[in-house]
Design a protein around this motif. Structure first.
Motif, PDB file in Angstrom:
ATOM      1  N   HIS A  76       0.838  -1.193   0.000  1.00  0.00           N
ATOM      2  CA  HIS A  76       0.000   0.000   0.000  1.00  0.00           C
ATOM      3  C   HIS A  76       0.873   1.243   0.000  1.00  0.00           C
ATOM      4  N   SER A  77       0.509   2.207  -0.796  1.00  0.00           N
ATOM      5  CA  SER A  77       1.207   3.485  -0.769  1.00  0.00           C
ATOM      6  C   SER A  77       0.794   4.253   0.477  1.00  0.00           C
ATOM      7  N   LEU A  78       1.779   4.793   1.190  1.00  0.00           N
ATOM      8  CA  LEU A  78       1.515   5.566   2.409  1.00  0.00           C
ATOM      9  C   LEU A  78       1.839   7.023   2.146  1.00  0.00           C
ATOM     10  N   ALA A  79       1.129   7.590   1.188  1.00  0.00           N
ATOM     11  CA  ALA A  79       1.450   8.946   0.741  1.00  0.00           C
ATOM     12  C   ALA A  79       1.213   9.982   1.829  1.00  0.00           C
ATOM     13  N   GLU A  80       0.267   9.729   2.746  1.00  0.00           N
ATOM     14  CA  GLU A  80      -0.048  10.716   3.769  1.00  0.00           C
ATOM     15  C   GLU A  80       0.937  10.704   4.926  1.00  0.00           C
ATOM     16  N   VAL A  81       1.739   9.639   5.042  1.00  0.00           N
ATOM     17  CA  VAL A  81       2.689   9.541   6.145  1.00  0.00           C
ATOM     18  C   VAL A  81       3.933  10.340   5.796  1.00  0.00           C
ATOM     19  N   ALA A  82       4.236  11.329   6.627  1.00  0.00           N
ATOM     20  CA  ALA A  82       5.357  12.222   6.343  1.00  0.00           C
ATOM     21  C   ALA A  82       6.667  11.456   6.298  1.00  0.00           C
ATOM     22  N   SER A  83       7.470  11.749   5.281  1.00  0.00           N
ATOM     23  CA  SER A  83       8.828  11.222   5.102  1.00  0.00           C
ATOM     24  C   SER A  83       8.889   9.701   5.024  1.00  0.00           C
ATOM     25  N   PHE A  84       7.757   9.028   4.714  1.00  0.00           N
ATOM     26  CA  PHE A  84       7.808   7.577   4.563  1.00  0.00           C
ATOM     27  C   PHE A  84       8.032   7.212   3.109  1.00  0.00           C
ATOM     28  N   SER A  85       8.857   6.195   2.881  1.00  0.00           N
ATOM     29  CA  SER A  85       9.163   5.744   1.531  1.00  0.00           C
ATOM     30  C   SER A  85       9.376   4.235   1.561  1.00  0.00           C
ATOM     31  N   GLN A  86       9.108   3.590   0.419  1.00  0.00           N
ATOM     32  CA  GLN A  86       9.407   2.168   0.282  1.00  0.00           C
ATOM     33  C   GLN A  86      10.850   1.936  -0.151  1.00  0.00           C
ATOM     34  N   ARG A  87      11.639   3.006  -0.183  1.00  0.00           N
ATOM     35  CA  ARG A  87      13.020   2.902  -0.645  1.00  0.00           C
ATOM     36  C   ARG A  87      13.828   1.912   0.195  1.00  0.00           C
ATOM     37  N   ALA A  88      13.690   2.001   1.528  1.00  0.00           N
ATOM     38  CA  ALA A  88      14.457   1.114   2.399  1.00  0.00           C
ATOM     39  C   ALA A  88      14.046  -0.339   2.196  1.00  0.00           C
ATOM     40  N   TYR A  89      12.751  -0.584   2.005  1.00  0.00           N
ATOM     41  CA  TYR A  89      12.271  -1.953   1.800  1.00  0.00           C
ATOM     42  C   TYR A  89      12.860  -2.556   0.531  1.00  0.00           C
ATOM     43  N   VAL A  90      12.893  -1.777  -0.536  1.00  0.00           N
ATOM     44  CA  VAL A  90      13.468  -2.267  -1.790  1.00  0.00           C
ATOM     45  C   VAL A  90      14.982  -2.403  -1.667  1.00  0.00           C
ATOM     46  N   ALA A  91      15.641  -1.417  -1.050  1.00  0.00           N
ATOM     47  CA  ALA A  91      17.099  -1.436  -0.942  1.00  0.00           C
ATOM     48  C   ALA A  91      17.599  -2.626  -0.139  1.00  0.00           C
ATOM     49  N   ASN A  92      16.832  -3.039   0.871  1.00  0.00           N
ATOM     50  CA  ASN A  92      17.278  -4.127   1.737  1.00  0.00           C
ATOM     51  C   ASN A  92      16.787  -5.500   1.290  1.00  0.00           C
ATOM     52  N   THR A  93      16.118  -5.577   0.145  1.00  0.00           N
ATOM     53  CA  THR A  93      15.512  -6.843  -0.271  1.00  0.00           C
ATOM     54  C   THR A  93      16.529  -7.973  -0.354  1.00  0.00           C
ATOM     55  N   LEU A  94      17.667  -7.736  -0.992  1.00  0.00           N
ATOM     56  CA  LEU A  94      18.669  -8.795  -1.116  1.00  0.00           C
ATOM     57  C   LEU A  94      19.228  -9.187   0.249  1.00  0.00           C
ATOM     58  N   ARG A  95      19.383  -8.223   1.124  1.00  0.00           N
ATOM     59  CA  ARG A  95      19.860  -8.526   2.479  1.00  0.00           C
ATOM     60  C   ARG A  95      18.820  -9.346   3.231  1.00  0.00           C
ATOM     61  N   TYR A  96      17.549  -9.027   3.025  1.00  0.00           N
ATOM     62  CA  TYR A  96      16.488  -9.831   3.638  1.00  0.00           C
ATOM     63  C   TYR A  96      16.585 -11.284   3.184  1.00  0.00           C
ATOM     64  N   ARG A  97      16.733 -11.471   1.899  1.00  0.00           N
ATOM     65  CA  ARG A  97      16.669 -12.828   1.344  1.00  0.00           C
ATOM     66  C   ARG A  97      17.874 -13.661   1.749  1.00  0.00           C
ATOM     67  N   ARG A  98      19.013 -13.030   1.950  1.00  0.00           N
ATOM     68  CA  ARG A  98      20.190 -13.784   2.393  1.00  0.00           C
ATOM     69  C   ARG A  98      19.998 -14.296   3.816  1.00  0.00           C
ATOM     70  N   ARG A  99      19.203 -13.576   4.604  1.00  0.00           N
ATOM     71  CA  ARG A  99      19.012 -13.941   6.014  1.00  0.00           C
ATOM     72  C   ARG A  99      17.547 -14.282   6.296  1.00  0.00           C
ATOM     73  N   LYS A 100      16.860 -14.767   5.290  1.00  0.00           N
ATOM     74  CA  LYS A 100      15.419 -15.009   5.391  1.00  0.00           C
ATOM     75  C   LYS A 100      15.091 -15.908   6.584  1.00  0.00           C
ATOM     76  N   GLY A 101      14.050 -15.500   7.329  1.00  0.00           N
ATOM     77  CA  GLY A 101      13.565 -16.308   8.437  1.00  0.00           C
ATOM     78  C   GLY A 101      14.182 -15.990   9.777  1.00  0.00           C
ATOM     79  N   THR A 102      15.227 -15.167   9.817  1.00  0.00           N
ATOM     80  CA  THR A 102      15.860 -14.842  11.093  1.00  0.00           C
ATOM     81  C   THR A 102      15.137 -13.680  11.760  1.00  0.00           C
ATOM     82  N   ALA A 103      15.259 -13.617  13.078  1.00  0.00           N
ATOM     83  CA  ALA A 103      14.566 -12.566  13.830  1.00  0.00           C
ATOM     84  C   ALA A 103      15.039 -11.159  13.464  1.00  0.00           C
ATOM     85  N   PRO A 104      16.355 -10.912  13.284  1.00  0.00           N
ATOM     86  CA  PRO A 104      16.764  -9.553  12.895  1.00  0.00           C
ATOM     87  C   PRO A 104      16.164  -9.102  11.568  1.00  0.00           C
TER      88      PRO A 104
END
Length: 735
Positions: A76-104
């Protein structure tokens, strides 16, 4: 950039052409200026195309396209939330997948897709289990250590270390926790707002060395300023989260700091380092306000002594823990109190601290640069105010007087600090003139309107009738309310302000004058209009013949649903037309007509004389309301569903049935007392009909702009990809 390109192109011409061009009035130079501007646009576009190759520098509209290349699921786009972006979610995608399933990864994932700080808890680690003697786990003792008071304070929270017996309830419903497959994601909706240079409120008059951090004089907890986590493999700890500061944790931190200093070891504080959670400023030998070092601050419980009027005081100034430097002040972070040793009263005092709140509403140090009037023309008188130097005036009254005597029709007064400005205030606006009083970016000054004896009184606005007269208030806290005299103003625009409900607070945060309205406009004044935007205030009393009220993203608090929150100038008669968009109103609203009630919560009755005008949509209206035609409002939808289930018509429901059904969809709040960090925030147990009752599926009321349901939906979508098979996750709000 155009000047640089103009000179660059013009310099390429042979000197003889430049000489001839100068002799003819430089038409060639003018032409190259136009060409240079176009060249600059082309170069900027080329630079932008290169930047769009990288997620760190690309334009916001490019982020979903890069995400699509990585197979990132749509959120969902969160256009009304100040200074929120999906940039971090996309940027960290590969890091997520390398450590998939871990608590951090789950913790960082929740941060990136919701924008809320998160702590992930693997509940199998909190289980008290029978152990095999060949594999003893020392950290899974079923017995809590009674010697660790700091750890015991955290019991049942996201940072606890105590172990529990197993639960079999489902964690997804928010009921069960302690079981092998369960992972809890704790989210902090309250955020810290760090404010600098505040004038603390003395407890006694004259001051006796006891103060409260809050300039309003009420007890308010201090919040931590979270440390920035740099590694995705790290689980959040207490200093990394926006939690209320605890005495024991802060005391232990500063005791360790003092011990390290005394023994010559490298010393650092987890809470009062380069980005301290709070600071206390006193005058140094040179007469300048200087922050006290962390090692000179003692953390203790400054409670009232039963049967006495004094607090528990810190010991007299003397060296502490083997140091040569003495303890100079005591601080109670849970009450927000400051105490100097008996007999010590600082000549001047200022504090900086972080307080907690849910959203960028009301006066606060959050970004609002786009709402400030910065570029003033020749017809606008501009001046600044700062209490400790740096401004044109040290008093707000002096700045207003300077504008009153100026010739320019418009005026802008900018307050450059977050100090307290006390005294009587009168603004006389003549015909055709307008005034803006605004706090600078990052500041939140308190305007305490009072008479010579210190008694609260309203800010009075007077003047002659005339077109174009207006007053704009931006970014202020105001004690004492506002009184608009007859025919004196055409428009009062209040944005990002807090008008203290009840004018003043006592130490417990209770209003001292609960019957006083925050704004009263006296008639006759048929051209007057009141506009509220992202504002917290008390009751509003407007002349019945005025243009009325337009409120958006605001809280209007009359303390009880039976009280009157909006009415005529006497506080009881019918008020002028009103419009509420995404507002939370505590109290009854009486209006000649409601032009619109949209995505709002009105806890009292909404009483309109003309119901054939206007519309009520996606809102909660108190029982007994007489509002214009309704579209998907509550409790109407609940009544319709109940009547259909009973095989009845809505008109056939009894009063008892109506009341019972209305209670099932009535809004519930974390806190309804002004000054509480979670003031007017919908609670985690609030009915879904309210939390998802807005037109876009968001919550009704003033905090609609947070888009909380969309954030949680984003988290559930993301967890489907990164949660390990066999595990179940539950989300919990800490506040």
């Amino acid at each position: 950039m155009s000047t640089r390109n103009e000179e660059r192109l013009y310099a390429l011409l042979p000197a003889i052409y430049r000489i001839r061009d100068a002799e003819n009035g430089e038409p060639l130079r003018t032409l190259l200026t136009i060409i240079g501007d176009e060249l600059a646009s082309i170069e900027e576009d080329i630079d932008g195309l290169y930047n769009d190759w990288f997620i760190e520098t690309c334009a916001e509209w490019v982020v979903p396209y890069i995400g699509d290349l990585l197979g990132v699921r749509g959120l969902h786009s969160l256009a009304e939330v100040a200074s929120f972006s999906q940039r971090a979610y996309v940027a960290n995608t590969l890091r997520y997948r390398r450590r998939k399933g871990t608590a951090p990864v789950l913790e960082q994932l929740a941060r990136d897709v919701t924008g809320w700080p998160c702590r992930a808890v693997e509940y199998f680690e909190r289980l008290a289990t029978t152990q095999h003697l060949n594999h003893v786990r020392l950290n899974s003792s079923a017995t809590a250590s009674l010697r660790s008071a700091t750890s015991l304070e955290l019991t049942d929270g996201p940072l606890e270390t105590v172990h529990h017996t197993a639960e079999v309830r489902n964690i997804a419903s928010g009921r069960g926790r302690y079981n092998i497959p369960n992972i809890g994601l704790f989210l902090w909706r309250l955020q810290p707002y760090f404010i600098q240079g505040v004038t603390p409120q003395p407890v006694a008059d004259p001051p006796d060395g006891r103060y409260r951090f809050s300039p309003l004089g009420n007890d308010a907890p201090l919040f931590n300023r979270p440390r920035t986590e740099t590694e995705i493999v790290h689980l959040a700890e207490e200093p990394d989260l926006p939690v209320p500061l605890r005495r024991r944790a802060l005391y232990a931190d500063l005791e360790a700091l003092r011990l390290d200093l005394a023994t010559g070891k490298p010393a650092a504080s987890a809470y009062l380092d380069a980005s301290p959670a709070f600071q206390v400023f006193v005058l140094d030998a040179q007469g300048a306000l200087t922050p006290l070092p962390a090692e000179e601050i003692l953390i203790c419980n400054l409670e009232d002594i039963p049967g006495e009027t004094d607090w528990r005081r810190p010991p007299p100034s003397k060296p502490y823990a083997g140091q040569s430097r003495p303890i100079r002040v005591a601080v109670d972070p849970q009450h927000g109190r400051i105490a100097f040793p008996a007999g010590v009263v600082p000549t001047d005092l200022a504090v900086s601290y972080a307080y907690g709140f849910a959203a960028d509403i009301g006066g606060g140090p959050y970004p609002r640069l786009e709402t400030l009037l910065l570029n003033t023309g020749a017809d606008i008188f501009s001046t600044t105010v700062a209490q400790r130097g740096g401004g044109d005036h040290v008093s707000l009254a002096d700045a207003i007087a300077a504008w009153t005597s100026a010739a320019e029709p418009g005026g802008v007064i900018t307050i450059l600090d977050s100090a307290t400005y006390a005294g009587p205030l009168l603004i006389a606006i003549s015909a055709g003139r307008s005034l803006v009083i605004q706090a600078a970016e990052g500041q939140r000054p308190l305007v305490r309107v009072q008479d010579a004896n210190g008694a609260a009184q309203p800010l009075i606005v007077t003047g002659a009738d005339g077109d174009g007269t207006s007053l704009t208030l931006n970014g202020l806290w105001i004690e004492g309310g506002i009184a608009i005299q007859s025919n004196s103003l055409e428009c009062l625009f209040v944005q990002h302000c807090t008008l203290i409900p009840g004018w003043r607070l006592d130490a417990e945060g209770n209003p001292l004058l609960p019957t006083q309205p925050s704004i009263r406009a006296i008639g006759p004044n048929p051209d007057f209009r009141l506009e509220l935007e992202r504002t917290l205030c008390g009751a509003l009393h407007l002349a019945a013949d005025s243009d009325g009220l337009f409120a958006s993203d605001s809280v209007i608090d009359a303390f009880d649903a039976a009280n009157v929150a909006y009415a005529g100038e006497d506080g009881t008669a019918t008020g002028p037309p009103a419009r509420f968009e995404r507002c939370t109103v505590v109290g009854e609203v009486r209006s000649r007509q409601f032009d619109l009630i949209s995505e709002s919560i009105l806890l009292g009755r909404a009483l309109a004389e003309r119901r054939q005008i206007g519309c009520s949509r996606f809102s909660f209206l108190g029982e007994g309301s007489r509002a214009p035609r309704r579209h998907r409002c509550q409790p109407d939808l609940a009544w319709e569903a109940y009547a259909a289930a009973q095989g009845k018509e809505v008109d056939d429901l009894t009063a008892v049935e109506r009341h019972t059904v209305a209670l099932t969809v009535a809004p519930t709040f974390t806190a309804m007392r002004f000054g509480h960090p979670a003031y007017m925030q919908l609670s985690a147990s609030c009915p879904t009909a309210i939390t998802q009752g807005a037109e876009d599926g968001g919550e009704m009321g003033a905090f609609h702009l947070l888009q909380q349901p969309q954030r949680l939906a984003n988290l559930r979508t993301a967890l489907e990809e990164y949660l390990r098979v066999g595990l179940e996750a539950g989300t919990f709000f800490v506040d």
